[in-house]
Design a protein around this motif. Structure first.
Motif, PDB file in Angstrom:
ATOM      1  N   GLY A  85      62.980   0.029  30.585  1.00 40.05           N
ATOM      2  CA  GLY A  85      61.643   0.608  30.638  1.00 40.05           C
ATOM      3  C   GLY A  85      60.790   0.043  31.763  1.00 40.05           C
ATOM      4  O   GLY A  85      59.947   0.739  32.311  1.00 40.05           O
TER       5      GLY A  85
ATOM      6  N   ARG B  35      61.004   3.637  35.552  1.00 37.11           N
ATOM      7  CA  ARG B  35      59.886   4.473  35.994  1.00 37.11           C
ATOM      8  C   ARG B  35      59.818   4.507  37.526  1.00 37.11           C
ATOM      9  O   ARG B  35      59.733   5.565  38.121  1.00 37.11           O
TER      10      ARG B  35
ATOM     11  N   THR C 186      62.478   2.954  26.328  1.00 38.98           N
ATOM     12  CA  THR C 186      63.020   3.613  27.521  1.00 38.98           C
ATOM     13  C   THR C 186      63.207   5.114  27.317  1.00 38.98           C
ATOM     14  O   THR C 186      62.793   5.900  28.168  1.00 38.98           O
TER      15      THR C 186
ATOM     16  N   LEU D 155      59.878   6.894  27.537  1.00 42.93           N
ATOM     17  CA  LEU D 155      59.374   6.865  28.909  1.00 42.93           C
ATOM     18  C   LEU D 155      60.054   7.936  29.753  1.00 42.93           C
ATOM     19  O   LEU D 155      59.387   8.672  30.495  1.00 42.93           O
TER      20      LEU D 155
ATOM     21  N   SER E  92      58.706  11.358  28.855  1.00 46.26           N
ATOM     22  CA  SER E  92      57.355  11.596  29.368  1.00 46.26           C
ATOM     23  C   SER E  92      57.363  11.856  30.866  1.00 46.26           C
ATOM     24  O   SER E  92      56.600  12.687  31.363  1.00 46.26           O
TER      25      SER E  92
END
Length: 68
Positions: free
Chosen positions: A20, A24, A52, A55, A58
């Motif tokens: 995580g 990104r 994770t 994330l 999203s």
């Protein structure tokens, strides 16, 4: 029947386990590539316990990406 080269673009595979904190930046860097070809990003999660998967979802929804 072969009709010449396909219009496939670059593709990447990212195995993750509790990534995580770094995934990104990796995904956002890929999404900012300048190309006219389609980009395929495959993230393989190995049962992460730190959010994770959420994330990744999203990021895909923000980019209007395709998620099965």
């Amino acid at each position: 029947m072969y009709k010449g080269p396909s219009q496939s673009g670059p593709s990447t595979t990212h195995p993750t386990f509790n990534e995580g904190g770094s995934i990104r930046q990796a995904i956002e860097s890929l999404l900012h590539l300048e190309t006219d070809l389609p980009l395929k990003i495959l993230v393989v999660n190995d049962d992460s316990h730190n959010g994770t998967p959420d994330l990744i979802r999203s990021l895909a929804q923000a980019d209007k990406g395709y998620w099965p």
